[in-house]
Write a protein that holds these residues in place. Structure first.
Motif, mmCIF file in Angstrom:
data_model
loop_
_atom_site.group_PDB
_atom_site.id
_atom_site.type_symbol
_atom_site.label_atom_id
_atom_site.label_comp_id
_atom_site.label_asym_id
_atom_site.label_seq_id
_atom_site.Cartn_x
_atom_site.Cartn_y
_atom_site.Cartn_z
ATOM 1 N N ALA A 1 0.827 -1.215 0.000
ATOM 2 C CA ALA A 1 0.000 0.000 0.000
ATOM 3 C C ALA A 1 0.863 1.268 0.000
ATOM 4 O O ALA A 1 0.482 2.276 -0.600
ATOM 5 N N GLU A 2 2.015 1.214 0.664
ATOM 6 C CA GLU A 2 2.948 2.356 0.630
ATOM 7 C C GLU A 2 3.379 2.645 -0.804
ATOM 8 O O GLU A 2 3.361 3.786 -1.245
ATOM 9 N N ARG A 3 3.787 1.600 -1.497
ATOM 10 C CA ARG A 3 4.322 1.763 -2.857
ATOM 11 C C ARG A 3 3.237 2.059 -3.872
ATOM 12 O O ARG A 3 3.427 2.861 -4.776
ATOM 13 N N MET A 4 2.088 1.411 -3.751
ATOM 14 C CA MET A 4 1.076 1.536 -4.782
ATOM 15 C C MET A 4 0.033 2.611 -4.504
ATOM 16 O O MET A 4 -0.486 3.214 -5.433
ATOM 17 N N LEU A 5 -0.269 2.841 -3.231
ATOM 18 C CA LEU A 5 -1.316 3.813 -2.883
ATOM 19 C C LEU A 5 -0.761 5.082 -2.249
ATOM 20 O O LEU A 5 -1.523 5.995 -1.941
ATOM 21 N N GLY A 6 0.541 5.093 -1.999
ATOM 22 C CA GLY A 6 1.157 6.280 -1.416
ATOM 23 C C GLY A 6 0.889 6.475 0.067
ATOM 24 O O GLY A 6 0.960 7.593 0.564
#
Length: 167
Positions: free
Chosen positions: A132-137
């Motif tokens: 979620a950090e990488r894909m959703l910021g």
């Protein structure tokens, strides 16, 4: 830096569990329910010792977690704080090792099962957050956030097994 609310909540939860361990150890009615047996065939003394030991470990864990949560607010010098944390963790580690090695196969099985469940839940949760950090910021988590989450998952897995045992 203020008080870490997650660590403080975790410390309070551990203190409550410690109190429940002590109450269960000292009240025959609760001890009989925990063991699932009305008759003492020599297991009550060992169960009391295990519950007292677990309560002490939880009090130490709550203390060290509270220390980490409040250290910035209390302006504890970093070197003194780290010495206190390392000392408490060393005592806690020794007591956990002693509890594990002095108990029967059933207790070892519970400890192994909860550790395994907590490990896999932690890995899955951390991977989901990293994705979620990488894909959703989503924002990055601090190390203490990760520790609190892992310890909360471990505590939840222990509670799940305890409830299952009392049911």
């Amino acid at each position: 830096m203020g008080v870490h609310v997650g660590a403080l909540a975790l410390a309070v939860g551990m203190a409550v569990l410690a109190a429940l361990s002590f109450v269960t150890a000292y009240r025959n009615r609760y001890l009989k329910a925990w063991l699932g047996n009305e008759n003492d065939h020599g297991q009550f003394a060992a169960a009391r010792a295990a519950l007292r030991g677990q309560g002490i470990v939880l009090i130490i864990a709550a203390s060290v977690t509270s220390l980490v949560a409040f250290a910035p607010v209390l302006a504890i010098p970093a070197d003194i704080g780290m010495i206190a944390v390392a000392g408490l963790m060393a005592v806690q580690g020794f007591l956990v090792w002693r509890l594990y090695n002095s108990r029967d196969l059933f207790v070892r099985q519970i400890l192994g099962e909860t550790a395994s469940l907590a490990f896999w839940l932690s890995i899955i949760s951390l991977f989901a957050w990293a994705a979620a950090e990488r894909m959703l910021g989503l924002p990055r988590l601090a190390a203490l956030d990760l520790v609190v989450a892992a310890m909360a998952l471990h505590g939840a897995s222990i509670m799940r097994l305890c409830v299952r045992r009392l049911s």
